[in-house]
Design an enzyme around this catalytic site. Structure first.
Site, mmCIF file in Angstrom:
data_model
loop_
_atom_site.group_PDB
_atom_site.id
_atom_site.type_symbol
_atom_site.label_atom_id
_atom_site.label_comp_id
_atom_site.label_asym_id
_atom_site.label_seq_id
_atom_site.Cartn_x
_atom_site.Cartn_y
_atom_site.Cartn_z
ATOM 1 N N SER A 92 0.870 -1.187 0.000
ATOM 2 C CA SER A 92 0.000 0.000 0.000
ATOM 3 C C SER A 92 0.900 1.228 0.000
ATOM 4 O O SER A 92 2.020 1.187 0.522
ATOM 5 C CB SER A 92 -0.861 -0.010 1.268
ATOM 6 O OG SER A 92 -1.411 1.265 1.503
ATOM 7 N N TYR B 135 -3.069 -0.615 10.321
ATOM 8 C CA TYR B 135 -2.989 -1.085 8.921
ATOM 9 C C TYR B 135 -1.633 -0.764 8.281
ATOM 10 O O TYR B 135 -0.985 -1.629 7.690
ATOM 11 C CB TYR B 135 -4.110 -0.422 8.123
ATOM 12 C CG TYR B 135 -4.128 -0.760 6.658
ATOM 13 C CD1 TYR B 135 -4.612 -1.984 6.218
ATOM 14 C CD2 TYR B 135 -3.678 0.153 5.706
ATOM 15 C CE1 TYR B 135 -4.640 -2.290 4.864
ATOM 16 C CE2 TYR B 135 -3.712 -0.148 4.347
ATOM 17 C CZ TYR B 135 -4.193 -1.362 3.940
ATOM 18 O OH TYR B 135 -4.221 -1.669 2.601
HETATM 19 N N1 LIG Z 1 -8.866 -0.466 -1.241
HETATM 20 C C1 LIG Z 1 -7.781 0.247 -1.086
HETATM 21 O O1 LIG Z 1 -7.805 1.486 -1.108
HETATM 22 C C2 LIG Z 1 -6.451 -0.440 -0.913
HETATM 23 C C3 LIG Z 1 -5.294 0.343 -0.923
HETATM 24 C C4 LIG Z 1 -4.066 -0.255 -0.761
HETATM 25 C C5 LIG Z 1 -3.998 -1.628 -0.591
HETATM 26 N N2 LIG Z 1 -5.129 -2.365 -0.574
HETATM 27 C C6 LIG Z 1 -5.008 -3.796 -0.376
HETATM 28 O O2 LIG Z 1 -5.649 -4.476 -1.424
HETATM 29 C C7 LIG Z 1 -6.044 -5.768 -0.974
HETATM 30 C C8 LIG Z 1 -7.481 -6.024 -1.367
HETATM 31 O O3 LIG Z 1 -8.332 -5.146 -0.631
HETATM 32 P P1 LIG Z 1 -9.678 -4.520 -1.213
HETATM 33 O O4 LIG Z 1 -9.569 -3.065 -1.023
HETATM 34 O O5 LIG Z 1 -9.965 -5.076 -2.553
HETATM 35 O O6 LIG Z 1 -10.743 -5.015 -0.116
HETATM 36 P P2 LIG Z 1 -11.833 -6.178 -0.094
HETATM 37 O O7 LIG Z 1 -12.811 -6.006 -1.179
HETATM 38 O O8 LIG Z 1 -12.341 -6.240 1.308
HETATM 39 O O9 LIG Z 1 -10.967 -7.466 -0.399
HETATM 40 C C9 LIG Z 1 -10.265 -8.144 0.589
HETATM 41 C C10 LIG Z 1 -10.211 -9.612 0.173
HETATM 42 O O10 LIG Z 1 -9.406 -10.324 1.116
HETATM 43 C C11 LIG Z 1 -10.115 -11.486 1.504
HETATM 44 N N3 LIG Z 1 -9.713 -11.902 2.838
HETATM 45 C C12 LIG Z 1 -9.781 -11.202 4.001
HETATM 46 N N4 LIG Z 1 -9.334 -11.944 5.015
HETATM 47 C C13 LIG Z 1 -8.968 -13.143 4.483
HETATM 48 C C14 LIG Z 1 -8.452 -14.343 5.036
HETATM 49 N N5 LIG Z 1 -8.197 -14.476 6.345
HETATM 50 N N6 LIG Z 1 -8.189 -15.371 4.196
HETATM 51 C C15 LIG Z 1 -8.458 -15.261 2.874
HETATM 52 N N7 LIG Z 1 -8.946 -14.165 2.302
HETATM 53 C C16 LIG Z 1 -9.208 -13.120 3.112
HETATM 54 C C17 LIG Z 1 -11.590 -11.122 1.408
HETATM 55 O O11 LIG Z 1 -12.394 -12.254 1.157
HETATM 56 P P3 LIG Z 1 -13.168 -13.163 2.216
HETATM 57 O O12 LIG Z 1 -13.828 -12.223 3.203
HETATM 58 O O13 LIG Z 1 -14.128 -13.917 1.350
HETATM 59 O O14 LIG Z 1 -12.132 -14.061 2.825
HETATM 60 C C18 LIG Z 1 -11.588 -10.258 0.150
HETATM 61 O O15 LIG Z 1 -11.668 -11.066 -0.997
HETATM 62 C C19 LIG Z 1 -5.784 -5.780 0.542
HETATM 63 O O16 LIG Z 1 -4.544 -6.392 0.802
HETATM 64 C C20 LIG Z 1 -5.713 -4.314 0.877
HETATM 65 O O17 LIG Z 1 -4.967 -4.071 2.042
HETATM 66 C C21 LIG Z 1 -6.363 -1.813 -0.729
#
Ligand SMILES: NC(=O)c1ccc[n+]([C@@H]2O[C@H](COP(=O)([O-])OP(=O)(O)OC[C@H]3O[C@@H](n4cnc5c(N)ncnc54)[C@H](OP(=O)(O)O)[C@@H]3O)[C@@H](O)[C@H]2O)c1
Length: 257
Positions: free
Chosen positions: A146, A159
């Site tokens: 991130s 985070y």
């Molecule tokens: N959105 C942003 O602005 C942003 C910015 C920088 C980085 N990121 C990173 O991008 C990645 C994806 O996030 P997102 O924003 O797309 O959010 P999201 O829609 O909530 O996706 C998170 C994913 O991780 C899965 N997950 C959570 N805990 C898990 C576990 N214990 N085992 C397996 N899967 C798990 C969730 O699925 P289940 O609940 O079905 O397990 C979901 O598919 C994350 O690493 C986040 O930190 C996001």
């Protein structure tokens, strides 16, 4: 000749964790549309199955239930997938969790939850997929960092520190991985619309759609550099912030806190 972002997968096999929603889901859809076979892993089976049905060729999506905090389950999944579908070419360790935290509501359980998924989940993924890649002398792993990994930011105490740990982990292992023929890289997104950013009550600059984030990651697959970061303007701004001495840095951060 196809441009970089339209590069076809030609049936290559990718494993994406956290593929049931957000960035991981959008990336799975995009890679399948470009001819990849995508193993989509997460905890919510129904969401993964719906995703597999929605995917449009020439590739396909193979749903797999996985909790990334379970190291044994992660290793078993990689073994089963390779036995059933062949060599995993590219792994994207994207599963993650987020919770904004303020000084007056520090809860150790939140820190533990995030470090277990974001950091130890990534370690479990590396431990599961690197041995086979080392034996073959090839492979590619993208870990999800991130832009908040660069420096401490208001509300990101829990985070941001997990993502700083992921960045340090990837930097530490990259030279040895490279020598073993494995490309280990970090993806550093800014703000992307998802279930996680819905928890923010502040204005998020340059907020992106998951499909645009997926396109940026897709364009970075097979690249030579260590980091895939986006959006570029916010990324460069935060890279400059990293260079500021503490006095100036905190003068700016006080306005955001
Ligand atoms: N959105 C942003 O602005 C942003 C910015 C920088 C980085 N990121 C990173 O991008 C990645 C994806 O996030 P997102 O924003 O797309 O959010 P999201 O829609 O909530 O996706 C998170 C994913 O991780 C899965 N997950 C959570 N805990 C898990 C576990 N214990 N085992 C397996 N899967 C798990 C969730 O699925 P289940 O609940 O079905 O397990 C979901 O598919 C994350 O690493 C986040 O930190 C996001």
């Amino acid at each position: 000749m196809p441009n970089q972002t339209d590069r076809p997968g030609d049936g290559r096999l990718a494993l994406i964790t956290g593929a049931s929603s957000g960035i991981g889901e959008a990336l799975a859809v995009r890679l399948a549309a470009h001819g990849w076979r995508v193993v989509a892993a997460a905890r919510r089976r129904a969401a993964l199955e719906a995703l597999a049905e929605r995917a449009s060729g020439p590739g396909r999506i193979i749903p797999q239930v996985l909790d990334v905090t379970d190291a044994d389950a992660f290793a078993a999944l990689v073994t089963t997938v390779e036995a059933d579908h062949g060599e995993i070419d590219t792994v994207i360790l994207n599963a993650g969790d987020y919770e904004p935290v303020r000084l007056d509501e520090l809860d150790a359980a939140v820190f533990e939850r995030l470090i277990r998924v974001n950091y130890l989940g990534t370690v479990n993924g590396l431990a599961a997929c690197l041995p086979a890649m080392r034996r073959r002398g090839r492979g590619q792993v993208l870990v999800m960092g991130s832009l908040s990994a660069y420096r401490g930011l208001p509300r990101a105490a829990a985070y941001g520190s997990t993502k700083a740990a992921v960045l340090s982990l990837a930097e530490s292992l990259r030279p040895e991985a490279e020598r073993a023929g494995i490309a280990l890289r970090v993806v550093s997104p800014g703000f992307v619309k998802s279930r996680l950013t819905e928890r923010n009550d502040f204005r998020m600059p340059q907020l992106m759609d998951p499909a645009d984030a997926a396109a940026a990651i897709h364009a970075g697959i097979d690249g030579n550099g260590f980091e895939v970061f986006f959006p570029r303007r916010l990324g460069w701004t935060l890279k400059l912030l990293r260079l500021l001495p503490y006095r100036l840095y905190f003068a700016l951060m006080r306005r955001l806190a």
